[in-house]
Write a protein that holds these residues in place. Structure first.
Motif, PDB file in Angstrom:
ATOM      1  N   GLU A  14      -0.645  12.858  10.559  1.00  0.00           N
ATOM      2  CA  GLU A  14      -0.813  11.424  10.777  1.00  0.00           C
ATOM      3  C   GLU A  14      -1.011  10.691   9.455  1.00  0.00           C
ATOM      4  OE1 GLU A  14      -3.997  10.998  13.588  1.00  0.00           O
ATOM      5  OE2 GLU A  14      -2.759  11.741  15.251  1.00  0.00           O
ATOM      6  N   HIS A  15      -1.797  11.258   8.563  1.00  0.00           N
ATOM      7  CA  HIS A  15      -1.994  10.656   7.238  1.00  0.00           C
ATOM      8  C   HIS A  15      -0.656  10.524   6.516  1.00  0.00           C
ATOM      9  CE1 HIS A  15      -6.310  10.298   5.910  1.00  0.00           C
ATOM     10  NE2 HIS A  15      -6.457  10.780   7.135  1.00  0.00           N
ATOM     11  N   ALA A  16       0.121  11.567   6.516  1.00  0.00           N
ATOM     12  CA  ALA A  16       1.420  11.530   5.837  1.00  0.00           C
ATOM     13  C   ALA A  16       2.311  10.444   6.437  1.00  0.00           C
ATOM     14  CB  ALA A  16       2.107  12.895   5.929  1.00  0.00           C
ATOM     15  N   HIS A  17       2.319  10.347   7.750  1.00  0.00           N
ATOM     16  CA  HIS A  17       3.122   9.333   8.433  1.00  0.00           C
ATOM     17  C   HIS A  17       2.713   7.928   7.998  1.00  0.00           C
ATOM     18  CE1 HIS A  17       5.128   7.160  11.666  1.00  0.00           C
ATOM     19  NE2 HIS A  17       3.963   6.611  11.965  1.00  0.00           N
ATOM     20  N   PHE A  18       1.413   7.658   8.003  1.00  0.00           N
ATOM     21  CA  PHE A  18       0.954   6.318   7.654  1.00  0.00           C
ATOM     22  C   PHE A  18       1.093   6.039   6.161  1.00  0.00           C
ATOM     23  CE2 PHE A  18      -0.735   6.298  11.916  1.00  0.00           C
ATOM     24  CZ  PHE A  18      -0.533   4.972  12.282  1.00  0.00           C
ATOM     25  N   GLN A  19       0.967   7.028   5.317  1.00  0.00           N
ATOM     26  CA  GLN A  19       1.198   6.819   3.893  1.00  0.00           C
ATOM     27  C   GLN A  19       2.644   6.418   3.649  1.00  0.00           C
ATOM     28  OE1 GLN A  19      -0.310  10.568   2.319  1.00  0.00           O
ATOM     29  NE2 GLN A  19      -1.979   9.463   1.342  1.00  0.00           N
ATOM     30  N   THR A  20       3.555   7.065   4.342  1.00  0.00           N
ATOM     31  CA  THR A  20       4.976   6.728   4.226  1.00  0.00           C
ATOM     32  C   THR A  20       5.226   5.308   4.710  1.00  0.00           C
ATOM     33  OG1 THR A  20       5.602   9.042   4.506  1.00  0.00           O
ATOM     34  CG2 THR A  20       7.296   7.401   4.964  1.00  0.00           C
ATOM     35  N   ARG A  21       4.618   4.948   5.830  1.00  0.00           N
ATOM     36  CA  ARG A  21       4.805   3.597   6.365  1.00  0.00           C
ATOM     37  C   ARG A  21       4.227   2.538   5.438  1.00  0.00           C
ATOM     38  NH1 ARG A  21       3.485   2.518  12.155  1.00  0.00           N
ATOM     39  NH2 ARG A  21       4.872   0.771  11.750  1.00  0.00           N
ATOM     40  N   LEU A  22       3.060   2.813   4.840  1.00  0.00           N
ATOM     41  CA  LEU A  22       2.479   1.849   3.902  1.00  0.00           C
ATOM     42  C   LEU A  22       3.363   1.686   2.667  1.00  0.00           C
ATOM     43  CD1 LEU A  22      -1.362   2.556   3.919  1.00  0.00           C
ATOM     44  CD2 LEU A  22      -0.214   0.450   4.595  1.00  0.00           C
ATOM     45  N   ALA A  23       3.848   2.786   2.147  1.00  0.00           N
ATOM     46  CA  ALA A  23       4.714   2.725   0.970  1.00  0.00           C
ATOM     47  C   ALA A  23       5.978   1.923   1.282  1.00  0.00           C
ATOM     48  CB  ALA A  23       5.074   4.129   0.505  1.00  0.00           C
ATOM     49  N   ALA A  24       6.574   2.153   2.439  1.00  0.00           N
ATOM     50  CA  ALA A  24       7.779   1.422   2.826  1.00  0.00           C
ATOM     51  C   ALA A  24       7.477  -0.058   3.002  1.00  0.00           C
ATOM     52  CB  ALA A  24       8.354   2.012   4.114  1.00  0.00           C
ATOM     53  N   CYS A  25       6.330  -0.353   3.558  1.00  0.00           N
ATOM     54  CA  CYS A  25       5.939  -1.744   3.778  1.00  0.00           C
ATOM     55  C   CYS A  25       5.789  -2.486   2.451  1.00  0.00           C
ATOM     56  CB  CYS A  25       4.637  -1.788   4.566  1.00  0.00           C
ATOM     57  SG  CYS A  25       4.158  -3.433   5.096  1.00  0.00           S
ATOM     58  N   LYS A  26       5.274  -1.813   1.454  1.00  0.00           N
ATOM     59  CA  LYS A  26       5.103  -2.430   0.136  1.00  0.00           C
ATOM     60  C   LYS A  26       6.449  -2.729  -0.513  1.00  0.00           C
ATOM     61  CE  LYS A  26       1.898  -0.893  -2.600  1.00  0.00           C
ATOM     62  NZ  LYS A  26       1.005   0.016  -3.342  1.00  0.00           N
ATOM     63  N   LEU A  27       7.466  -1.941  -0.189  1.00  0.00           N
ATOM     64  CA  LEU A  27       8.781  -2.118  -0.800  1.00  0.00           C
ATOM     65  C   LEU A  27       9.671  -3.097  -0.053  1.00  0.00           C
ATOM     66  CD1 LEU A  27       9.570   1.593  -1.696  1.00  0.00           C
ATOM     67  CD2 LEU A  27       8.770  -0.223  -3.231  1.00  0.00           C
ATOM     68  N   ASN A  28       9.429  -3.258   1.241  1.00  0.00           N
ATOM     69  CA  ASN A  28      10.291  -4.115   2.055  1.00  0.00           C
ATOM     70  C   ASN A  28      10.085  -5.579   1.711  1.00  0.00           C
ATOM     71  OD1 ASN A  28      11.424  -2.036   3.492  1.00  0.00           O
ATOM     72  ND2 ASN A  28      10.017  -2.196   5.205  1.00  0.00           N
ATOM     73  N   PRO A  29      11.187  -6.304   1.553  1.00  0.00           N
ATOM     74  CA  PRO A  29      11.047  -7.762   1.378  1.00  0.00           C
ATOM     75  C   PRO A  29      10.552  -8.378   2.690  1.00  0.00           C
ATOM     76  CG  PRO A  29      13.344  -7.148   1.545  1.00  0.00           C
ATOM     77  CD  PRO A  29      12.559  -5.870   1.529  1.00  0.00           C
ATOM     78  N   THR A  30       9.798  -9.435   2.577  1.00  0.00           N
ATOM     79  CA  THR A  30       9.273 -10.089   3.770  1.00  0.00           C
ATOM     80  C   THR A  30       9.544 -11.574   3.695  1.00  0.00           C
ATOM     81  OG1 THR A  30       7.121 -10.572   2.842  1.00  0.00           O
ATOM     82  CG2 THR A  30       7.386  -8.402   3.885  1.00  0.00           C
ATOM     83  N   ARG A  31       9.229 -12.230   4.775  1.00  0.00           N
ATOM     84  CA  ARG A  31       9.377 -13.686   4.826  1.00  0.00           C
ATOM     85  C   ARG A  31       8.088 -14.378   4.418  1.00  0.00           C
ATOM     86  NH1 ARG A  31      10.839 -13.434  10.720  1.00  0.00           N
ATOM     87  NH2 ARG A  31      10.463 -11.255  10.383  1.00  0.00           N
ATOM     88  N   LEU A  32       7.155 -13.674   3.857  1.00  0.00           N
ATOM     89  CA  LEU A  32       5.895 -14.267   3.426  1.00  0.00           C
ATOM     90  C   LEU A  32       6.095 -15.039   2.126  1.00  0.00           C
ATOM     91  CD1 LEU A  32       3.471 -11.248   3.970  1.00  0.00           C
ATOM     92  CD2 LEU A  32       3.805 -13.205   5.476  1.00  0.00           C
ATOM     93  N   THR A  33       5.260 -16.031   1.923  1.00  0.00           N
ATOM     94  CA  THR A  33       5.273 -16.741   0.653  1.00  0.00           C
ATOM     95  C   THR A  33       4.790 -15.785  -0.434  1.00  0.00           C
ATOM     96  OG1 THR A  33       2.994 -17.511   0.857  1.00  0.00           O
ATOM     97  CG2 THR A  33       4.721 -18.925   1.814  1.00  0.00           C
ATOM     98  N   ALA A  34       5.064 -16.133  -1.657  1.00  0.00           N
ATOM     99  CA  ALA A  34       4.642 -15.281  -2.768  1.00  0.00           C
ATOM    100  C   ALA A  34       3.129 -15.101  -2.767  1.00  0.00           C
ATOM    101  CB  ALA A  34       5.112 -15.880  -4.092  1.00  0.00           C
ATOM    102  N   GLU A  35       2.402 -16.171  -2.481  1.00  0.00           N
ATOM    103  CA  GLU A  35       0.936 -16.087  -2.455  1.00  0.00           C
ATOM    104  C   GLU A  35       0.465 -15.158  -1.334  1.00  0.00           C
ATOM    105  OE1 GLU A  35      -2.919 -18.927  -1.604  1.00  0.00           O
ATOM    106  OE2 GLU A  35      -1.056 -19.872  -2.254  1.00  0.00           O
ATOM    107  N   ASP A  36       1.036 -15.329  -0.134  1.00  0.00           N
ATOM    108  CA  ASP A  36       0.661 -14.464   0.979  1.00  0.00           C
ATOM    109  C   ASP A  36       1.041 -13.019   0.712  1.00  0.00           C
ATOM    110  OD1 ASP A  36      -0.493 -16.488   2.436  1.00  0.00           O
ATOM    111  OD2 ASP A  36       1.267 -16.822   3.704  1.00  0.00           O
ATOM    112  N   ARG A  37       2.196 -12.820   0.105  1.00  0.00           N
ATOM    113  CA  ARG A  37       2.644 -11.459  -0.205  1.00  0.00           C
ATOM    114  C   ARG A  37       1.659 -10.791  -1.165  1.00  0.00           C
ATOM    115  NH1 ARG A  37       6.449  -7.797   0.320  1.00  0.00           N
ATOM    116  NH2 ARG A  37       7.167  -6.579  -1.447  1.00  0.00           N
TER     117      ARG A  37
END
Length: 96
Positions: A14-37
């Motif tokens: 489970e730790h490995a799964h969530f670490q992978t998801r967090l890492a991917a989330c940090k790399l994915n572009p989002t629709r958030l403003t720069a400040e929110d990001r």
């Protein structure tokens, strides 16, 4: 297989799964403003630190004798469930 070993393997997976998801989330572009990001990336860093702390507790659990193991397991489990929920929420908010 011994209950303690099964539990350890489950949590490590489970730790490995969530670490992978967090890492991917940090790399994915989002629709958030720069400040929110920036704020949410800082939040993800905090979650990663909590994961590292959780992994240390798992080491403590792994080294515990059988009498203490069940007590530590309950603490580790509740902390891990809360952390998983926080990670899921952060990932949803980041727009994964």
């Amino acid at each position: 297989m011994h209950l303690k070993e099964e539990y350890k393997q489950k949590i490590e997976a489970e730790h490995a799964h969530f670490q992978t998801r967090l890492a991917a989330c940090k790399l994915n572009p989002t629709r958030l403003t720069a400040e929110d990001r920036t704020k949410h990336l800082a939040h993800l860093e905090t979650l990663e630190q909590r994961m590292a702390s959780s992994q240390q507790r798992m080491k403590d659990l792994d080294n515990a004798d059988e009498t203490v193991w069940h007590e530590i397991k309950e603490d580790v489990e509740s902390t891990w469930v809360a952390l998983q929920n926080d990670i899921e929420e952060a990932i949803r908010h980041m727009g994964e």
